[in-house]
Design a protein around this motif. Structure first.
Motif, short mmCIF file in Angstrom:
data_model
loop_
_atom_site.label_atom_id
_atom_site.label_comp_id
_atom_site.label_asym_id
_atom_site.label_seq_id
_atom_site.Cartn_x
_atom_site.Cartn_y
_atom_site.Cartn_z
N TRP A 75 0.91 -1.26 0.13
CA TRP A 75 -0.06 0.13 0.11
C TRP A 75 0.94 1.17 0.02
O TRP A 75 0.53 2.20 -0.55
CB TRP A 75 -0.80 -0.08 1.18
CG TRP A 75 -2.13 -0.64 1.06
CD1 TRP A 75 -2.51 -1.83 1.43
CD2 TRP A 75 -3.29 -0.38 0.23
NE1 TRP A 75 -3.83 -2.53 1.16
CE2 TRP A 75 -4.49 -1.37 0.32
CE3 TRP A 75 -3.66 0.74 -0.72
CZ2 TRP A 75 -5.30 -1.22 -0.61
CZ3 TRP A 75 -4.60 0.92 -1.39
CH2 TRP A 75 -5.60 -0.09 -1.32
N ILE A 76 2.06 1.17 0.85
CA ILE A 76 2.81 2.18 0.97
C ILE A 76 3.55 2.85 -0.58
O ILE A 76 3.45 3.60 -1.25
CB ILE A 76 3.95 2.16 1.84
CG1 ILE A 76 3.27 2.12 3.17
CG2 ILE A 76 5.03 3.33 1.78
CD1 ILE A 76 4.51 1.52 4.49
N THR B 255 4.94 1.89 -8.50
CA THR B 255 4.12 0.95 -8.94
C THR B 255 5.06 -0.39 -9.30
O THR B 255 4.66 -1.38 -9.46
CB THR B 255 3.24 1.09 -10.27
OG1 THR B 255 4.08 1.81 -11.04
CG2 THR B 255 2.15 2.06 -9.93
N GLU B 256 6.26 -0.05 -9.88
CA GLU B 256 7.18 -1.20 -10.24
C GLU B 256 7.62 -1.90 -8.80
O GLU B 256 7.69 -3.02 -8.79
CB GLU B 256 8.26 -0.72 -10.95
CG GLU B 256 8.11 -0.08 -12.25
CD GLU B 256 9.28 0.52 -12.93
OE1 GLU B 256 10.42 0.14 -12.63
OE2 GLU B 256 9.05 0.89 -14.16
N LEU B 257 7.85 -1.20 -7.87
CA LEU B 257 8.49 -1.71 -6.45
C LEU B 257 6.95 -2.57 -6.12
O LEU B 257 7.13 -3.76 -5.55
CB LEU B 257 8.58 -0.80 -5.58
CG LEU B 257 10.22 -0.09 -5.71
CD1 LEU B 257 10.15 1.11 -4.56
CD2 LEU B 257 11.16 -1.18 -5.65
N ALA B 258 5.88 -2.02 -6.24
CA ALA B 258 4.78 -2.65 -5.75
C ALA B 258 4.58 -3.98 -6.56
O ALA B 258 4.00 -4.77 -6.01
CB ALA B 258 3.59 -1.78 -5.96
N HIS C 216 -3.35 -2.11 -7.68
CA HIS C 216 -2.20 -2.12 -8.25
C HIS C 216 -2.51 -1.93 -10.00
O HIS C 216 -1.89 -1.12 -10.47
CB HIS C 216 -1.41 -3.27 -8.01
CG HIS C 216 -0.10 -3.32 -8.66
ND1 HIS C 216 0.26 -4.07 -9.84
CD2 HIS C 216 1.17 -2.71 -8.82
CE1 HIS C 216 1.22 -3.88 -10.50
NE2 HIS C 216 2.00 -3.04 -9.72
N SER C 217 -3.33 -2.74 -10.48
CA SER C 217 -3.71 -2.60 -12.01
C SER C 217 -4.21 -1.21 -12.33
O SER C 217 -3.78 -0.58 -13.39
CB SER C 217 -4.78 -3.72 -12.31
OG SER C 217 -4.21 -5.05 -11.92
N VAL C 218 -5.16 -0.48 -11.53
CA VAL C 218 -5.62 0.78 -11.80
C VAL C 218 -4.80 1.69 -11.82
O VAL C 218 -4.52 2.41 -12.80
CB VAL C 218 -6.86 0.86 -10.99
CG1 VAL C 218 -7.24 2.26 -11.04
CG2 VAL C 218 -8.03 0.20 -11.04
N MET C 219 -3.84 1.74 -10.74
CA MET C 219 -2.89 2.59 -10.41
C MET C 219 -1.72 2.59 -11.43
O MET C 219 -1.05 3.75 -11.71
CB MET C 219 -2.47 2.83 -9.00
CG MET C 219 -3.65 3.22 -8.12
SD MET C 219 -3.01 3.21 -6.52
CE MET C 219 -2.35 4.84 -6.42
N SER C 220 -1.37 1.37 -12.01
CA SER C 220 -0.35 1.24 -13.15
C SER C 220 -0.89 1.30 -14.40
O SER C 220 -0.13 1.23 -15.31
CB SER C 220 0.25 0.11 -12.80
OG SER C 220 -0.69 -1.02 -12.95
#
Length: 885
Positions: A427-428, A435-438, A475-479
């Protein structure tokens, strides 16, 4: 009042510790040093004052005593390493101003998005307003040496250059201030106090000794004090304490190797000559950054241990008050350092127990940050991680990601890789835009989830599975991975094994989804203005909500807002209104301000489309009153409402307010620190351009619109790009540049056609359609326009010919006609649904299965042309149809 209650008093000022905003009071050993007060008086003619010297030279005491003696209005912040987060730093600086002015400057951090940049600009605006009253304000940042974040130094320097002449900043530090001071020094706007200034002079040493011991020093003693203390306040105080205890023999060791010497001196001349019980008290409580009687008793596991605080105060043993009630104190930094070293040497085995007791007390009294810190110091990673996970939504909601990340980095590798901690770190990363780290963390989390299957009940597998599915979607949305995001939400909607609504999922605890965009779909959850994507995604989300009866949910408000915006852009105004009203209601009910304000502005736009300008203004003014009632008047959301209100007033013939707002916006835009906001251009920037056009500032409007277009094209935000193109087309048309106007309009048509975006063309006014028809006719023999684009232009013409009121009436008539064909059972289901009953309750009432109820509902929606439960009720209500049943 009990000690516990007293201890809880300084808990929070909008999430801030009051004790860090307290102007320190003079200690009994303090003497007035007139020459230094005269140096500090120069601060009132300077923009910045720096007080720089090693620890123990009385920096804080000097500045705070001068402020109190001078009767200055002041704000004070005692900084620590936690303030290396820019947002946290500026929150504390705002808190100090609130303390000084006895006002509440807003709670934007608790109700929605807030950035350090915006907060610093808002604070500057407040101080500029204050300066008009002509009253001076001194702001002090103590222990500034703990700030190691370069962006804070840069932002503070930039901010400092814009302060009004009545506001003065003082930085107290052990080291040189890491911001450029040359220009301020050259212009006489810098007041500097250094080590050479703070050293006690011979006469000051004489006065200090006399006050502390009751008698002036003899010649030999004074010479020793002057030569061997080098005017160091801490050494003078230690010498006086030693003398008062009968341990001073007239000779002081030379001051070499200061840190080692201080520790040795404290050991030999002070610590060894206090009572054993007092020794134990100061050693065991030295683990605390601040002390109160109740906390000390808890740490020592002795009910009456707290009374020793007053004994230390009476003896002048390096205890500094942190509030006017004398409930909270801290040890002088030098004394605390010495005690902690000694505690480590003598009682290492018991230190963890002391930290554990402190952690328990802090958690019980609501001081969660300190509780987690002490749990980590105690080595109790499980306890610290549990508290982090339980309360993570508090810090995530206000984007306090630096502190959360710092805690997680202190965990061992084994603990850090536990699913709950991986989820929190994920989340952080998403909130920080990493997003790549995520993505790597998500793979790791899914692997951890697989290992939990062996013991699903014991490991909390089912709850964690839901957390992982939710964050995978986010994650999919934000990336920007639309296809995957859509597939995930559709898959989620088809499930029949959703968790109990009471399951405490992190998302359900109140995270703010809107990062500050209006319309909402301009941001991440609208795939950066791709309304086709936003429409498909949020329609699927709506089906999931409908299927599972999640209408009364905080996050349903975002879905309603998003669908309302999509419908509005496609000129489906009745549906848009239904969504907007529901988004507004839910946003207000659950405090999701990131859906509430966009819904208000959407409803306002719909009212304008219905030619109800005054009603549009009323909606926004009511929303502004609502935000003021919740102390949100300095939030970014309030600013957005204020901007649109001014634009409406301009449209109603009030250019005065518009000009004032434009001047203020221009000034605030110039104060954006370091680089442009990641949200530029935002809705206020577009309002600014429209106001410039409205007041005849066409040249400035053109520059700003071109600037906005460049940014939006670079970032690929199609909604913002369309807005900029339409504004530029109108600007060039006004400047009689038909070629450029036509080019911009052609580009706008291509964007609008690609995404089915109709309403912006209609909102731009009839002149747009006239130019479109003209350009289309003039180029009919060329291939400038594709067949699809020509069809889009014809559709725009069709929409512009139909009045909004007529459309609304047609929908109402259609609904009445549909009502006539509802079966008796469908009418019964509609009535019960309107009364708020769930599908299960309706089934029980009518003795049907839930599946049959769902079938009847889908037929009702189809006949009423509604997208779901909420819209069906709204359409029936707005058309007066429920009254017939």
């Amino acid at each position: 009042m009990t000690d516990d209650n007293k201890a809880a008093d300084p808990h929070q000022v909008e999430g801030l510790l009051k004790t860090k905003l307290y102007l320190p009071d003079s200690t009994p050993s303090h003497i007035t040093r007139s020459r230094l007060n005269q140096l500090l008086e120069r601060s009132l003619d300077a923009r910045l004052t720096t007080v720089v010297a090693p620890p123990g030279f009385g920096k804080s005491t000097l500045v705070s005593s001068w402020i109190r003696q001078a009767g200055l209005k002041s704000g004070w912040v005692s900084l620590d390493a936690r303030e290396n987060h820019p947002l946290r730093f500026w929150r504390y600086l705002r808190g100090s101003v609130e303390q000084a002015l006895h006002v509440n400057l807003g709670e934007s951090g608790l109700g929605g998005f807030e950035s350090a940049e915006r907060l610093s600009a808002q604070l500057l605006h407040t101080l500029i307003e204050l300066s008009r009253q002509g009253e001076s304000l001194m702001l002090v940042l103590d222990d500034y040496h703990v700030i190691a974040t370069e962006s804070i130094h840069e932002a503070l320097y930039d901010w400092l250059g814009k302060l009004p002449s009545t506001v003065h900043l003082t930085l107290i530090s052990r080291h040189e201030i890491p911001i450029p001071l040359g220009a301020l020094r050259a212009n006489g706007r810098l007041n500097e106090l250094s080590l050479s200034d703070l050293r006690f002079t011979d006469s000051e040493i004489d006065s200090y000794w006399h006050k502390q011991t009751g008698a002036p020093p003899d010649g030999m003693t004074l010479r020793h004090l002057v030569r061997n203390t080098e005017g160091w306040a801490a050494m003078l105080q230690l010498s006086a304490l030693s003398y008062s205890a009968g341990q001073f023999g007239g000779v002081i060791k030379p001051l070499t190797g200061r840190n080692r010497h201080v520790a040795d001196y404290l050991m030999e001349e002070v610590f060894n000559h206090i009572a054993e019980e007092t020794k134990r008290f100061v050693l065991q409580t030295s683990i605390l950054d601040r002390l109160c009687p109740s906390l000390c008793s808890a740490v020592m596991n002795e009910p009456d241990a707290g009374y020793r605080i007053q004994e230390l105060v009476r003896r002048g043993l390096f205890l500094i008050p942190l509030d006017d009630e004398r409930e909270w104190y801290r040890y002088h930094h030098l004394f605390a350092d010495f005690l902690r070293v000694k505690l480590q040497d003598e009682e290492q085995a018991g230190i963890a127990l002391l930290h554990n007791r402190a952690a328990a007390w802090y958690e019980r009294h609501g001081f969660l940050e300190e509780a987690i810190d002490h749990a980590l110091f105690a080595g109790d990673e499980h306890r610290a991680a549990t508290w982090m996970q339980q309360h993570a939504h508090i810090w995530l909601k206000v984007r306090e990601t630096v502190m959360l990340r710092r805690w997680l980095e202190r965990l061992s590798t084994h603990t850090a890789n536990e699913p709950g901690n991986l989820l929190l770190l994920l989340w952080i990363d998403l909130m920080d835009g990493q997003t790549e780290l995520a993505e790597a963390l998500l793979r790791k989390l899914n692997t951890a989830l697989e290992s939990m299957k062996a013991e699903p009940q014991a490991s909390g597998f089912f709850r964690m599975r839901e957390e992982v599915r939710i964050i995978e979607n986010f994650h999919s949305v934000m990336s920007g991975n639309f296809d995957h995001a859509l597939a995930l939400i559709q898959e989620y909607g088809e499930r029949e094994d959703l968790p109990d609504p009471e399951t405490p999922l992190l998302l359900s605890l109140g995270l703010e989804l809107n990062e500050g965009t209006v319309p909402f779909i301009r941001g991440n959850f609208g795939f950066n203005g791709r309304i086709d994507y936003a429409g498909s995604y949020h329609r699927a989300y709506g089906e999931f909500i409908e299927k599972n009866g999640l209408h009364e949910s905080a996050y349903t408000s975002y879905q309603q807002t998003a669908m309302g915006e999509v419908c509005y852009l496609r000129n489906k105004l009745p549906l848009a209104r239904s969504y907007a009203e529901e988004g507004l209601r839910l946003g207000r009910k659950f405090g999701t301000i990131g859906s509430y304000v966009p819904s208000v502005l959407l409803l306002s736009n719909i009212l304008i489309a219905e030619r109800r300008n005054h009603a549009s203004l009323d909606v926004m003014e009511e929303a502004m009153r609502h935000l003021r009632n919740h102390h949100q008047q300095t939030s970014a959301w309030y600013s957005k409402l204020a901007a649109s209100t001014v634009l409406r007033q301009l449209q109603l013939g009030n250019p005065l307010t518009a000009r004032e707002w434009a001047d203020e916006h221009k000034r605030m835009a110039a104060e954006r620190t370091i680089s442009r906001s990641a949200l530029f251009p935002n809705d206020e920037d577009f309002v600014y351009i429209q106001i410039l056009m409205g007041i005849g500032e066409w040249e400035e409007a053109c520059e700003r619109a071109l600037d906005a277009l460049t940014i939006t094209e670079t970032r690929g935000n199609r909604l913002s790009e369309l807005q900029a193109l339409l504004l530029l087309s109108e600007i060039y048309a006004n400047r009689n540049n038909s070629i450029e106007s036509g080019c911009m309009l052609l580009s706008a048509v291509r964007v609008g056609c690609q995404h089915g975006c109709i309403r912006p063309f209609l909102d731009a006014g009839p002149a747009v359609m006239e130019r479109l028809v003209k350009y289309e006719a003039a180029s009919s023999h060329t291939s400038v326009w594709s067949e699809q684009e020509r069809g889009f232009i014809q559709m725009l013409g069709h929409h512009s010919e139909n009045t909004v009121v007529g459309d609304a009436q047609a929908v109402a008539l259609s609904s009445r006609g549909s009502m006539d064909v509802l079966t008796a059972r469908e009418r019964e289901v509609l009535i019960l649904m309107a009364q708020g009953l769930s599908n299960k309750a309706i089934a029980a009432e009518l003795v049907l299965t839930e599946g049959t109820v769902k079938l009847h509902l889908h037929r009702v929606y189809s006949k009423l042309q509604a997208q779901g439960r909420v819209q069906a009720i709204r359409i029936a209500e707005n058309s007066g149809l429920l009254g017939k049943l």
